[in-house]
Each structure stands twice: as C-alpha cells, then as structure tokens.
Design an enzyme around this catalytic site. Structure first.
Site, mmCIF file in Angstrom:
data_model
loop_
_atom_site.group_PDB
_atom_site.id
_atom_site.type_symbol
_atom_site.label_atom_id
_atom_site.label_comp_id
_atom_site.label_asym_id
_atom_site.label_seq_id
_atom_site.Cartn_x
_atom_site.Cartn_y
_atom_site.Cartn_z
ATOM 1 N N LYS A 133 41.555 37.373 36.905
ATOM 2 C CA LYS A 133 41.692 38.794 37.231
ATOM 3 C C LYS A 133 43.134 39.051 37.672
ATOM 4 O O LYS A 133 43.643 38.363 38.563
ATOM 5 C CB LYS A 133 40.747 39.193 38.364
ATOM 6 C CG LYS A 133 39.369 39.592 37.884
ATOM 7 C CD LYS A 133 38.586 40.263 39.001
ATOM 8 C CE LYS A 133 37.180 40.575 38.557
ATOM 9 N NZ LYS A 133 36.357 41.097 39.669
ATOM 10 N N GLU A 175 36.368 34.683 52.625
ATOM 11 C CA GLU A 175 35.931 34.326 51.265
ATOM 12 C C GLU A 175 35.206 32.983 51.290
ATOM 13 O O GLU A 175 34.221 32.786 50.589
ATOM 14 C CB GLU A 175 37.125 34.248 50.308
ATOM 15 C CG GLU A 175 37.846 35.557 50.078
ATOM 16 C CD GLU A 175 37.024 36.588 49.300
ATOM 17 O OE1 GLU A 175 36.024 36.217 48.658
ATOM 18 O OE2 GLU A 175 37.377 37.775 49.368
ATOM 19 N N GLU A 213 33.171 40.075 33.783
ATOM 20 C CA GLU A 213 32.347 40.823 34.735
ATOM 21 C C GLU A 213 31.432 41.841 34.049
ATOM 22 O O GLU A 213 31.389 43.012 34.426
ATOM 23 C CB GLU A 213 33.207 41.509 35.816
ATOM 24 C CG GLU A 213 32.407 41.813 37.080
ATOM 25 C CD GLU A 213 33.276 42.233 38.252
ATOM 26 O OE1 GLU A 213 33.475 41.389 39.131
ATOM 27 O OE2 GLU A 213 33.752 43.376 38.265
ATOM 28 N N ASN A 221 31.529 39.341 44.547
ATOM 29 C CA ASN A 221 31.839 40.415 45.495
ATOM 30 C C ASN A 221 30.826 40.474 46.633
ATOM 31 O O ASN A 221 30.745 41.488 47.332
ATOM 32 C CB ASN A 221 31.868 41.762 44.763
ATOM 33 C CG ASN A 221 33.116 41.914 43.939
ATOM 34 O OD1 ASN A 221 34.156 41.337 44.256
ATOM 35 N ND2 ASN A 221 33.020 42.661 42.862
HETATM 36 N N1 GLY Z 1 37.448 38.164 43.215
HETATM 37 C C1 GLY Z 1 36.310 38.379 42.416
HETATM 38 C C2 GLY Z 1 36.452 37.907 41.022
HETATM 39 O O1 GLY Z 1 37.395 37.221 40.704
HETATM 40 O O2 GLY Z 1 35.639 38.229 40.190
#
Ligand code: GLY
Length: 334
Positions: A133, A175, A213, A221
């Site tokens: 991402k 996290e 995603e 998340n």
């Molecule tokens: N930080 C969430 C993801 O990489 O999908």
C-alpha cells in the site's frame, strides 16, 4: 536474520529480512538490472545505506504533512533531473511516511520503477512497509490518493529501533497488539525480532489472500475504525498506535455486544493492550457525535457502519452495524 517471504498471485514473491543490521543486505536484494538507486529518506532518520550502485539521497520533509502530492512531484522531478530510469530502483529508508511516499513515487514515476523499503520504525516494519500500500494525503483526508505497488524486498533493521523515540515505538505497539487477535496468540512470549517476524508473517498471509483489499485484507484494520476517527477528530494527543489500542478495546466491546465474543475474550483485549502500556479508554474531551460521523466516513463503510470484528471464526469484516449500538458502546470505553 529471519527471512519471511510475501507470496502473491502470479508467482510473485519478495523477501522480508528481519534482524539487526538487515540493511547491510540491501545490495543483495536490489533488482539485478538497476544501475542507480534513488534513496528517499528524511533528514532526522540518519540511517545510512549502501546500495553498491550509483546512489543519490533525496530527503523529504518530516512528519505527516510530507505525505502530499507536492512531495511526490518534487521527488519525481528530482529523479528526472538525476536521470533515474525505469530499470533503476527507489529505496525508501524510514518509517511509514517515507515508505508510503517513496512507494507511491516509485509506482508512478515512468509508470512504475522498482522499490525496496528499509523500514526503520516499528510501525513500518510490522505494517506500513509490508503489502504494497502506497499513497499520500489530500486536504480532504488521509491516504486518498495511492496505488498498490509491491516492493522488491523489505529490510526491517532492528538496530534502528534502539534509537527510535519512545513515542514512535508506541505508534508501532498498537499495531503489534492488533496482531494478537489476527493469529498472533504467541506474540507475548517472544523477543522483539521474533515478534516483528511473526507480525510480518501474519500480514504476509492476509496480503497473499487479498492483495488489493477486495475483502479479507480489511481485517488488518482491526481497531482502526475508532482509531482513525479519534485521529481525524483532533488526535487528542494520541499517537496512531494509542488510537488503535483504544479502537481495539472498542471493537472488542462491540463484538461482545453483538454476541460474537464472550467476556473472557473481551478481558483478553484489555489485558493485551494494557500489557503494552497503551491506553484503553476514549479521552474525556472526545465528542461522541464527531466520532460517529468520522466512523461513518471510514473507507470500509459501504453499508452503514462497517467494522472488523472478532468472533468465533476470528476477525471478520461486518457491515450494517446499527448506529444506536455503535453509539451505546462508545460509553463502555470511556
Ligand atoms: N495497513 C493495512 C494494510 O496494509 O492493508
């Protein structure tokens, strides 16, 4: 050195090396055809890397404000001025801001050039640098422009964590607490290097299942819906990891209210979050109406309130959670 491979559809894969001095392996993981390495970093990172190629350092500003289109334009113009080609490589050296910006610049410069991340913060090592991402913010919201652009390799140099400011470490610990509920039940008993490698492995499996995603990746998340809302409505002096920590407790309370988890599992959430020395309660000055509005704007919200919630089958994305319950449960986390 621990090696974890991120495997992706289409026989793609890349290594993540975790351990002290991981950045010394940079030259070995660079694409063979690259002749130049554009090192993107921030002046306060102070983590020197040696690519073995013709290399040049391009510093971006510090802080979240540097995650902007202006920064990406500046970087790409500098790359062009220096003569970086599509066959070369961008190396992001830093935390999540650097890996997001360097990754996005790499995704778009010459329609895509290879990128390697040298992650120097705990947050980047267990989350931001892994999974492809990339992106920048707009005045209208965080991460509203971006691309999925997988790195060729990620180096998680744990020596960089020895000098990481405490506040930055707490950013990553939220996290890490999250991964306890995504299959990382054993995390507590491990040393830091093994903890990081386990988190990377958990994230790698989720990303392998759902690179872009379309569904399951949103479980990463977990704890972030309220976490992001706390950050979006003023931050209340909370670091990202602290906001996520409160979000984990909230998500657990919501899961319990929906009958998805029992009291013991709820208590476990509080225990894990407290074990990292992170907060478990919404700040007194945070306003319920503002938090509700911000949670409704969450990127996952396609059908009313959508949350990643723990349950009998583990954490899953649950849509259509009633607003009255979302509001009521806020009180239990005060
Ligand atoms: N930080 C969430 C993801 O990489 O999908």
């Amino acid at each position: 050195m621990i090696r974890v491979d991120v495997t992706l559809p289409g026989n793609r894969s890349y290594p993540v090396l975790v351990g002290p001095g991981a950045s010394a392996h940079l030259a070995e993981v660079l694409p063979g055809r690259a002749r130049r390495a554009a090192i993107v970093t921030q002046s306060n990172i102070g983590h020197a890397v040696e690519s073995g190629l013709d290399q040049e350092v391009f510093a971006i500003d510090d802080g979240e404000a540097a995650k902007s289109m202006a920064t990406v334009e500046g970087l790409c113009r500098s790359f062009a001025g220096w003569g970086l080609t599509r066959g070369d490589v961008v190396v992001g050296v830093g935390g999540g801001v650097v890996t997001d910006v360097a990754g996005f610049a790499a995704a778009t410069y010459h329609r895509g050039v290879a990128v390697v991340h040298v992650a120097t913060s705990l947050l980047a090592q267990i989350d931001a640098a892994i999974g492809g991402k990339t992106g920048v913010n707009l005045p209208e919201g965080k991460n509203l422009i971006g691309a999925f652009w997988q790195p060729s390799a990620v180096l998680c140099d744990t020596t960089a964590l020895e000098t990481l400011p405490e506040a930055e470490m707490r950013c990553g610990l939220g996290e890490m607490a999250k991964y306890h509920f995504l299959g990382g039940d054993d995390l507590a008993g491990l040393d830091l290097e093994d903890q990081i490698a386990l988190c990377v492995g958990i994230k790698a499996r989720v990303v392998a299942d759902d690179e872009r995603e379309a569904g399951r990746r949103a479980v990463l998340n977990y704890g972030h819906t309220l976490g992001h809302a706390l950050e979006a409505t003023g931050g209340y002096g909370l670091r990202h990891g602290e906001a996520v920590a409160i979000g984990l407790v909230y998500a657990a309370e919501l899961g319990r209210a929906l009958g998805r988890i029992d009291d013991e599992r709820m208590a476990e959430h509080r225990r894990i979050v407290e074990g990292y020395g992170l907060p478990t309660g919404i700040p007194d000055d945070a306003d319920d109406a503002e938090l509700l509005a911000a949670m409704g704007r969450d990127k996952k919200a396609v059908d009313g309130f959508t949350f990643a919630l723990d349950g009998p089958a583990g954490v899953e994305v649950v849509a259509g959670v009633e607003v009255s319950l979302v509001e009521q449960v806020l009180d239990r986390v005060r």
